[in-house]
Scaffold this motif. Structure first.
Motif, short mmCIF file in Angstrom:
data_model
loop_
_atom_site.label_atom_id
_atom_site.label_comp_id
_atom_site.label_asym_id
_atom_site.label_seq_id
_atom_site.Cartn_x
_atom_site.Cartn_y
_atom_site.Cartn_z
N ALA A 191 0.83 -1.21 0.00
CA ALA A 191 0.00 0.00 0.00
C ALA A 191 0.86 1.25 0.00
O ALA A 191 0.48 2.27 -0.58
N SER A 192 2.03 1.19 0.63
CA SER A 192 2.92 2.36 0.70
C SER A 192 3.50 2.73 -0.65
O SER A 192 4.02 3.84 -0.82
N GLU A 193 3.46 1.82 -1.62
CA GLU A 193 3.95 2.12 -2.96
C GLU A 193 2.81 2.47 -3.91
O GLU A 193 2.95 3.38 -4.74
N VAL A 194 1.70 1.80 -3.77
CA VAL A 194 0.57 2.04 -4.67
C VAL A 194 -0.19 3.30 -4.28
O VAL A 194 -0.63 4.06 -5.15
N CYS A 195 -0.33 3.55 -2.98
CA CYS A 195 -1.13 4.69 -2.50
C CYS A 195 -0.55 5.21 -1.18
O CYS A 195 -1.13 4.96 -0.12
N PRO A 196 0.57 5.91 -1.20
CA PRO A 196 1.19 6.40 0.04
C PRO A 196 0.50 7.64 0.60
O PRO A 196 1.09 8.72 0.70
N GLU A 197 -0.79 7.48 0.97
CA GLU A 197 -1.58 8.62 1.45
C GLU A 197 -2.33 8.26 2.72
O GLU A 197 -2.50 7.09 3.06
N VAL A 198 -2.80 9.30 3.42
CA VAL A 198 -3.65 9.11 4.58
C VAL A 198 -4.98 8.49 4.15
O VAL A 198 -5.28 8.40 2.96
N ARG A 199 -5.79 8.10 5.13
CA ARG A 199 -7.08 7.45 4.95
C ARG A 199 -6.86 5.96 4.65
O ARG A 199 -6.74 5.54 3.51
N GLU A 200 -6.83 5.19 5.76
CA GLU A 200 -6.43 3.79 5.64
C GLU A 200 -7.39 2.95 4.82
O GLU A 200 -6.97 1.99 4.16
N TYR A 201 -8.69 3.28 4.83
CA TYR A 201 -9.62 2.46 4.05
C TYR A 201 -9.34 2.59 2.56
O TYR A 201 -9.21 1.59 1.84
N GLU A 202 -9.26 3.82 2.06
CA GLU A 202 -8.99 4.03 0.64
C GLU A 202 -7.62 3.47 0.24
O GLU A 202 -7.47 2.88 -0.84
N ARG A 203 -6.63 3.65 1.12
CA ARG A 203 -5.29 3.13 0.82
C ARG A 203 -5.32 1.60 0.72
O ARG A 203 -4.75 1.01 -0.19
N THR A 204 -5.98 0.95 1.69
CA THR A 204 -6.06 -0.50 1.68
C THR A 204 -6.86 -1.00 0.49
O THR A 204 -6.47 -1.98 -0.17
N SER A 205 -7.98 -0.36 0.20
CA SER A 205 -8.81 -0.75 -0.94
C SER A 205 -8.04 -0.66 -2.25
O SER A 205 -8.15 -1.54 -3.12
N THR A 206 -7.23 0.39 -2.40
CA THR A 206 -6.43 0.57 -3.62
C THR A 206 -5.38 -0.53 -3.73
O THR A 206 -5.16 -1.09 -4.82
N ALA A 207 -4.70 -0.84 -2.63
CA ALA A 207 -3.69 -1.89 -2.64
C ALA A 207 -4.32 -3.24 -2.98
O ALA A 207 -3.76 -4.03 -3.75
N VAL A 208 -5.48 -3.52 -2.40
CA VAL A 208 -6.17 -4.79 -2.68
C VAL A 208 -6.57 -4.87 -4.15
O VAL A 208 -6.42 -5.92 -4.79
N ALA A 209 -7.08 -3.77 -4.71
CA ALA A 209 -7.47 -3.76 -6.12
C ALA A 209 -6.27 -4.03 -7.01
O ALA A 209 -6.36 -4.78 -8.00
N ASN A 210 -5.13 -3.42 -6.69
CA ASN A 210 -3.92 -3.65 -7.48
C ASN A 210 -3.50 -5.11 -7.41
O ASN A 210 -3.18 -5.74 -8.42
N ALA A 211 -3.52 -5.67 -6.20
CA ALA A 211 -3.15 -7.08 -6.03
C ALA A 211 -4.12 -7.99 -6.77
O ALA A 211 -3.73 -9.01 -7.35
N TYR A 255 1.96 -1.43 -11.53
CA TYR A 255 0.81 -0.74 -10.94
C TYR A 255 -0.40 -0.80 -11.86
O TYR A 255 -0.88 0.23 -12.36
N PRO A 256 -0.94 -1.99 -12.14
CA PRO A 256 -2.07 -2.08 -13.08
C PRO A 256 -3.33 -1.38 -12.61
O PRO A 256 -4.21 -1.07 -13.42
#
Length: 692
Positions: A191-211, A255-256
């Motif tokens: 998540a720190s590479e795909v979306c290194p931003e505040v707001r843990e839900y959006e950051r986690t959701s983005t990392a999960v979508a990438n994975a 980063y698809p």
């Protein structure tokens, strides 16, 4: 290899569009998408278009590609078997989300289904605080135990999202090292590479979508790259990102998630270029393909952008009803209202259209490929706005009787309507769906929809644009050349670009210029490294911005930063810029209120050239139609013989009144009786509302 030979390919849910550009001239091809192996339609289309031009794969210098494959994989849940590793105590972040309800009064609300079910979410002891300090060291034994559990469960891809890793990614990076040691073939997204931003839900959701989409997209891109090489292609391959920039294939494979809206982004770029040529500072991009339709606002020849996109919305027009993906994206509203959208009667015997689509397989009933239900294309065939003998340049022969039969069974018989009136009901409903989407999108952006002019493209939009314009009060509609493959044309105008966004909290009254410069310089180096392989020696430009808000508010406003070393005195200039932007949105600012900065952005890109405004075309001789065709008008309840013009036979300056049809290989434009049309200096069909 020929330096000026470029090819762009857009894979949609129904059609794959191919554009070849050489010395400013374009050739186009439109084929049905091959959903199981999308590269097959791509390669076939490229072979055909190169044969048309008398060229070979080895002659192509640049291959630009955009696709909705990542989005479709999420919507259809066809991604990899994915797991999430989170900080201990935060297993349920995907369910808790941001604790809001997109519809406060719906007692049976359905939230979007997470891409990773709870059984595949693991946690490990570790903790980093908001300042990046380690409060609890990473439990490496727990990570190894998690790896063994992932292996036993057949996990293909994993997202790692730890609390506050956007400030200090050390624990996430060490977790990746351990996972790779234990499972060398595992896909790992941080998540720190795909979306290194505040707001843990959006950051986690983005990392999960990438994975979730990475194995699928990487496999596809690898096959595509190998297939092109086998054909003799040795040029550069670019992928279009959701933000409207081009990126190298290596970055896209990493980063698809950045590709989720690549096709529609190309359409917005195309519309912005058309607006610039026409001198339309305010334009509404209307892109209707085979599966979906998209609306995007364009101001000062730039599409509106955002930092959050929702995939797979449970409620069409309600924010918060989809899976959030926090990436730079061209902002638009997208609905299931394409040529393949299926029409039916609901429980109350109302005509509804979409969001389900017949796609390319089996397609609308008129395709003769096994489709049993009527789609929007079937309605247009029955109405007469589509010539069944010349659809898609004659490459797909349409069966009018199959279209009529499907409309009779699913719509006409249940309502006691004639087949023609049932077709008009479908046409009217899909036009109203698009008009409603345009109204909602404009209201959300604080725009007056009637002050914009419509730019219509995609295979379906030119058929519906006049009616949509009537519904939303727009007085001018522009249909550009190559409208049927507009997104692919837009790909060729996109700059090579990459934007990084990172969260580092700072109050403006404690502005630390040196710390900001250090962060921005680090981001600049990283973004430049991602752009350079694609730039291939072209000069690059940098844009820096800050995301600011009044202390205690929930959302930020973008403020541009000067492209130089910052000074302590810049804090006052940033306050003034923020207050101007705030007042532009909310009419007034809050004097002397404390301001904070949450995130910083650096965008590195090659130059994007804006087309010059075209002059007025001199009047041409009255055009001669190539024939006439009956078109059913539901408002009068009868068919009218309307002239049919071939677009390539209409020189700039040509004028004609509606109703009329302008046919071309990729699409047809229906000019309703409410409009008069002319061809402008750049070859666009311009429809102006007749005075009442």
């Amino acid at each position: 290899m020929v330096d000026d030979l470029r090819i762009a390919v857009d894979i949609g849910g129904t059609f794959t569009d191919v554009v070849l550009e050489e010395d400013g001239r374009r050739r186009t091809r439109k084929l049905l998408t091959t959903p199981q192996r999308p590269e097959e339609a791509v390669l076939e289309g490229v072979r055909l278009i190169l044969a048309d031009a008398g060229r070979r794969f080895a002659d192509v210098a640049v291959f630009v590609h955009g696709t909705t494959l990542a989005t479709n994989a999420v919507i259809e849940r066809r991604g990899a078997r994915t797991a999430l590793i989170a900080t201990e105590g935060f297993r349920d972040i995907l369910d808790i989300a941001n604790e809001s309800r997109y519809d406060q009064y719906d007692l049976t609300i359905e939230k979007p289904r997470p891409l990773v079910p709870r059984a595949r979410r693991l946690t490990v002891p570790e903790r980093i605080d908001v300042h990046g300090a380690v409060r609890l060291a990473l439990d490496e034994d727990a990570v190894r135990a998690a790896a063994r559990s992932l292996a036993a469960d057949g996990i293909e891809s994993v997202a790692v999202a730890f609390m506050h890793a956007y400030v200090n990614p050390a624990h996430e990076r060490r977790t990746r090292e351990i996972l790779k040691e234990e499972m060398p073939g595992l896909w790992v997204t941080l998540a720190s590479e795909v979306c290194p931003e505040v707001r843990e839900y959006e950051r986690t959701s983005t990392a999960v979508a990438n994975a979730y989409v990475q194995p699928l997209m990487d496999s596809y891109l690898e096959r595509m790259q190998a297939a092109l090489a086998a054909e003799g292609f040795a040029g550069a391959i670019y992928l279009v990102t959701s933000g409207g920039g081009l990126t190298a294939i290596e970055t896209a494979r990493r980063y698809p998630v950045r590709l989720v809206e690549s096709g529609p982004a190309g359409g917005a770029i195309f519309a912005a270029d058309v607006a610039a040529r026409a001198g339309e500072a305010r334009a509404l991009s209307y892109d209707m393909g085979g599966t979906t339709a998209k609306i995007c606002l364009i101001d000062d020849y730039q599409p509106h952008t955002a930092r959050l996109f929702e995939v797979d919305r449970a409620a069409r027009f309600l924010k918060g009803s989809g899976l959030p993906v926090r990436i730079p994206v061209i902002e638009m509203v997208e609905i299931g209202a394409g040529g393949g959208s299926i029409a039916r009667l609901d429980a109350l015997k109302r005509v509804t259209v979409g969001p389900e689509s017949a796609g390319a397989e089996p397609g609308p009933a008129c395709y003769g490929r096994g489709g049993a239900h009527p789609a929007v294309t079937d309605a247009n065939v029955v109405l007469g706005t589509i010539d069944p003998a010349h659809f898609a340049g004659g490459s797909i022969a349409l069966d009018t009787e199959a279209a009529r039969g499907a409309l009779d069974r699913d719509v006409a018989e249940g309502l006691g309507l004639s087949t023609d009136m049932a077709a008009y009901a479908v046409y009217e409903m899909v036009s109203e769906n698009m008009a409603s989407a345009a109204r909602v999108h404009a209201v959300e952006r604080g725009a007056a929809i009637g002050q914009y002019n419509l730019i219509a493209f995609g295979g379906g939009a030119p058929l519906h644009a006049a009616r949509v314009a009537e519904k939303i009060g727009v007085r001018r509609v522009i249909v550009p050349p190559n409208a049927g493959v507009g997104s692919a044309v837009g790909f060729l105008a996109a700059p090579v670009s990459y934007e990084l966004i990172r969260s580092r909290y700072m109050r403006l009254d404690a502005f630390d210029a040196a710390a900001v410069d250090a962060l921005l310089d680090e981001m600049s180096r990283e973004a430049t490294a991602l752009v350079e392989p694609g730039a291939r020696g072209q000069p690059t430009f940098e844009r820096r911005t800050a995301f600011m808000r009044y202390v205690g508010q929930g959302h930020e406003i973008t403020v541009e930063l000067p492209s130089r070393t910052l000074q302590a005195a810049d804090a006052q200039a940033l306050r003034e810029a923020y207050e101007r932007n705030y007042a532009a949105l909310f009419e007034r600012h809050i004097p002397n209120a404390a301001i904070e900065i949450l995130s910083w952005s650096v965008q590195v890109s090659t130059e994007a050239k804006r087309p010059a405004v075209q002059g007025t075309a001199p009047a041409a001789a009255a055009p001669r139609p190539v024939g006439r065709r009956p078109v059913f008008d539901g408002r009068s309840g009868r068919s009218t013989e309307v002239p049919v013009y071939r677009r390539e036979a209409l020189p700039p300056g040509s004028r004609f009144a509606g109703p009329a049809i302008v046919a071309e290989d990729e699409t047809s434009t229906y000019v309703s009786a409410s409009f008069a049309a002319h061809i402008d200096a750049s070859g666009c069909i311009v429809m102006d509302r007749k005075d009442a």
